[in-house]
Design an enzyme around this catalytic site. Structure first.
Site, PDB file in Angstrom:
ATOM      1  N   TRP A  26       0.837  -1.199   0.000  1.00 36.32           N
ATOM      2  CA  TRP A  26       0.000   0.000   0.000  1.00 36.32           C
ATOM      3  C   TRP A  26       0.874   1.252   0.000  1.00 36.32           C
ATOM      4  O   TRP A  26       1.955   1.263   0.577  1.00 36.32           O
ATOM      5  CB  TRP A  26      -0.886   0.017   1.241  1.00 36.32           C
ATOM      6  CG  TRP A  26      -2.060  -0.903   1.127  1.00 36.32           C
ATOM      7  CD1 TRP A  26      -2.076  -2.256   1.317  1.00 36.32           C
ATOM      8  CD2 TRP A  26      -3.390  -0.534   0.770  1.00 36.32           C
ATOM      9  NE1 TRP A  26      -3.334  -2.746   1.113  1.00 36.32           N
ATOM     10  CE2 TRP A  26      -4.170  -1.709   0.778  1.00 36.32           C
ATOM     11  CE3 TRP A  26      -3.998   0.670   0.451  1.00 36.32           C
ATOM     12  CZ2 TRP A  26      -5.526  -1.715   0.475  1.00 36.32           C
ATOM     13  CZ3 TRP A  26      -5.349   0.673   0.165  1.00 36.32           C
ATOM     14  CH2 TRP A  26      -6.095  -0.511   0.175  1.00 36.32           C
ATOM     15  N   SER A  57       0.091  -4.172   5.716  1.00 36.69           N
ATOM     16  CA  SER A  57       0.699  -4.212   7.048  1.00 36.69           C
ATOM     17  C   SER A  57       0.147  -5.339   7.911  1.00 36.69           C
ATOM     18  O   SER A  57       0.853  -5.862   8.775  1.00 36.69           O
ATOM     19  CB  SER A  57       0.504  -2.868   7.748  1.00 36.69           C
ATOM     20  OG  SER A  57       1.224  -1.866   7.064  1.00 36.69           O
ATOM     21  N   PHE A  58      -1.089  -5.720   7.697  1.00 31.67           N
ATOM     22  CA  PHE A  58      -1.691  -6.808   8.467  1.00 31.67           C
ATOM     23  C   PHE A  58      -0.916  -8.110   8.274  1.00 31.67           C
ATOM     24  O   PHE A  58      -0.842  -8.939   9.188  1.00 31.67           O
ATOM     25  CB  PHE A  58      -3.157  -6.983   8.056  1.00 31.67           C
ATOM     26  CG  PHE A  58      -3.923  -7.938   8.916  1.00 31.67           C
ATOM     27  CD1 PHE A  58      -4.456  -7.522  10.127  1.00 31.67           C
ATOM     28  CD2 PHE A  58      -4.105  -9.255   8.532  1.00 31.67           C
ATOM     29  CE1 PHE A  58      -5.171  -8.406  10.940  1.00 31.67           C
ATOM     30  CE2 PHE A  58      -4.812 -10.143   9.329  1.00 31.67           C
ATOM     31  CZ  PHE A  58      -5.343  -9.720  10.544  1.00 31.67           C
ATOM     32  N   ILE A  81       0.025   2.795   7.075  1.00 35.67           N
ATOM     33  CA  ILE A  81      -1.396   2.720   7.420  1.00 35.67           C
ATOM     34  C   ILE A  81      -1.878   4.156   7.621  1.00 35.67           C
ATOM     35  O   ILE A  81      -1.377   4.856   8.502  1.00 35.67           O
ATOM     36  CB  ILE A  81      -1.631   1.898   8.705  1.00 35.67           C
ATOM     37  CG1 ILE A  81      -0.928   0.536   8.624  1.00 35.67           C
ATOM     38  CG2 ILE A  81      -3.124   1.722   8.949  1.00 35.67           C
ATOM     39  CD1 ILE A  81      -0.860  -0.209   9.945  1.00 35.67           C
ATOM     40  N   ILE A  82      -2.814   4.576   6.780  1.00 37.92           N
ATOM     41  CA  ILE A  82      -3.322   5.950   6.854  1.00 37.92           C
ATOM     42  C   ILE A  82      -4.746   5.925   7.402  1.00 37.92           C
ATOM     43  O   ILE A  82      -5.599   5.178   6.924  1.00 37.92           O
ATOM     44  CB  ILE A  82      -3.258   6.644   5.481  1.00 37.92           C
ATOM     45  CG1 ILE A  82      -1.797   6.708   5.005  1.00 37.92           C
ATOM     46  CG2 ILE A  82      -3.869   8.041   5.554  1.00 37.92           C
ATOM     47  CD1 ILE A  82      -1.594   7.345   3.636  1.00 37.92           C
ATOM     48  N   HIS A  88     -11.145   0.753  10.931  1.00 33.70           N
ATOM     49  CA  HIS A  88     -10.188  -0.130  10.263  1.00 33.70           C
ATOM     50  C   HIS A  88      -8.743   0.241  10.607  1.00 33.70           C
ATOM     51  O   HIS A  88      -7.901  -0.630  10.835  1.00 33.70           O
ATOM     52  CB  HIS A  88     -10.418  -0.073   8.743  1.00 33.70           C
ATOM     53  CG  HIS A  88      -9.541  -0.978   7.963  1.00 33.70           C
ATOM     54  ND1 HIS A  88      -9.731  -2.344   7.926  1.00 33.70           N
ATOM     55  CD2 HIS A  88      -8.465  -0.731   7.173  1.00 33.70           C
ATOM     56  CE1 HIS A  88      -8.809  -2.890   7.152  1.00 33.70           C
ATOM     57  NE2 HIS A  88      -8.020  -1.928   6.687  1.00 33.70           N
ATOM     58  N   PHE A 113      10.911  -1.838  13.568  1.00 32.27           N
ATOM     59  CA  PHE A 113       9.537  -1.417  13.336  1.00 32.27           C
ATOM     60  C   PHE A 113       9.500  -0.153  12.486  1.00 32.27           C
ATOM     61  O   PHE A 113       9.776   0.939  12.968  1.00 32.27           O
ATOM     62  CB  PHE A 113       8.834  -1.194  14.675  1.00 32.27           C
ATOM     63  CG  PHE A 113       7.349  -0.990  14.553  1.00 32.27           C
ATOM     64  CD1 PHE A 113       6.511  -2.074  14.377  1.00 32.27           C
ATOM     65  CD2 PHE A 113       6.807   0.279  14.594  1.00 32.27           C
ATOM     66  CE1 PHE A 113       5.136  -1.899  14.272  1.00 32.27           C
ATOM     67  CE2 PHE A 113       5.439   0.469  14.489  1.00 32.27           C
ATOM     68  CZ  PHE A 113       4.598  -0.618  14.325  1.00 32.27           C
ATOM     69  N   ARG A 127       8.275  11.298   6.210  1.00 26.35           N
ATOM     70  CA  ARG A 127       9.027  10.311   6.989  1.00 26.35           C
ATOM     71  C   ARG A 127       9.667   9.220   6.130  1.00 26.35           C
ATOM     72  O   ARG A 127      10.338   8.336   6.658  1.00 26.35           O
ATOM     73  CB  ARG A 127       8.090   9.654   8.008  1.00 26.35           C
ATOM     74  CG  ARG A 127       7.659  10.602   9.105  1.00 26.35           C
ATOM     75  CD  ARG A 127       6.493  10.042   9.903  1.00 26.35           C
ATOM     76  NE  ARG A 127       6.145  10.868  11.044  1.00 26.35           N
ATOM     77  CZ  ARG A 127       5.429  11.975  10.979  1.00 26.35           C
ATOM     78  NH1 ARG A 127       4.971  12.409   9.823  1.00 26.35           N
ATOM     79  NH2 ARG A 127       5.169  12.679  12.070  1.00 26.35           N
TER      80      ARG A 127
END
Length: 157
Positions: A26, A57-58, A81-82, A88, A113, A127
């Site tokens: 993603w 990411s899951f 993850i946004i 969700h 991480f 970032r």
């Protein structure tokens, strides 16, 4: 951003370490920036590594477990993850964080991480270590994984 006070990265010899970088698919521009930052650190330290992609990411925790089962000394987990308008975001963020923590503890090996949990895309661009970015979270995650793997090697003799 909490970039102030961050430790220096690089400058260590990670020869002999086998690292797997696992990244979601993603938000490709941001994720590709994170991967590039991780690769820069790994190249500079002499670690052996490979990059694999998972859908999101899951899926990072189960892939990290497989990497450790396959002999990896460390994993660098990268994802984006946004936040949206539904719960969700919280479910995926929590599952990725908790899952990666569990995998690291069960394996007794480090997971760097690099999962960005963001309110909007611009925070990710800031970032991702891209030109004009304020931070490089891919670099930081890879550096943390390597340094921790070296500490664990020392502690275990």
């Amino acid at each position: 951003m909490a970039g102030s006070g961050a430790p220096e990265t690089g400058g260590v010899d990670a020869s002999g370490l086998n690292v797997v970088v696992i990244a979601g698919t993603w938000h490709e521009v941001i994720t590709d920036g994170l991967i590039a930052g991780a690769k820069r650190v790994l190249d500079a330290t002499g670690a052996t590594y490979r990059v694999v992609r998972v859908p999101g990411s899951f899926e990072l925790p189960v892939a990290a477990k497989a990497a450790f089962d396959g002999g990896a000394d460390a994993v660098v987990a990268l994802g984006v993850i946004i936040r949206g308008g539904t719960p969700h975001f919280e479910f995926v963020s929590s599952a990725a964080t908790d899952g990666l923590t569990r995998v690291a503890l069960d394996a007794g090996k480090p997971v760097g991480f690099g999962v960005l949990t963001l309110d909007d895309e611009q925070q990710g661009l800031d970032r991702a270590g891209l030109e004009g970015s304020k931070e490089d979270k891919g670099e930081e995650a890879a550096d943390a994984a390597i340094r921790t793997a070296l500490v664990l090697r020392e502690l275990r003799g």
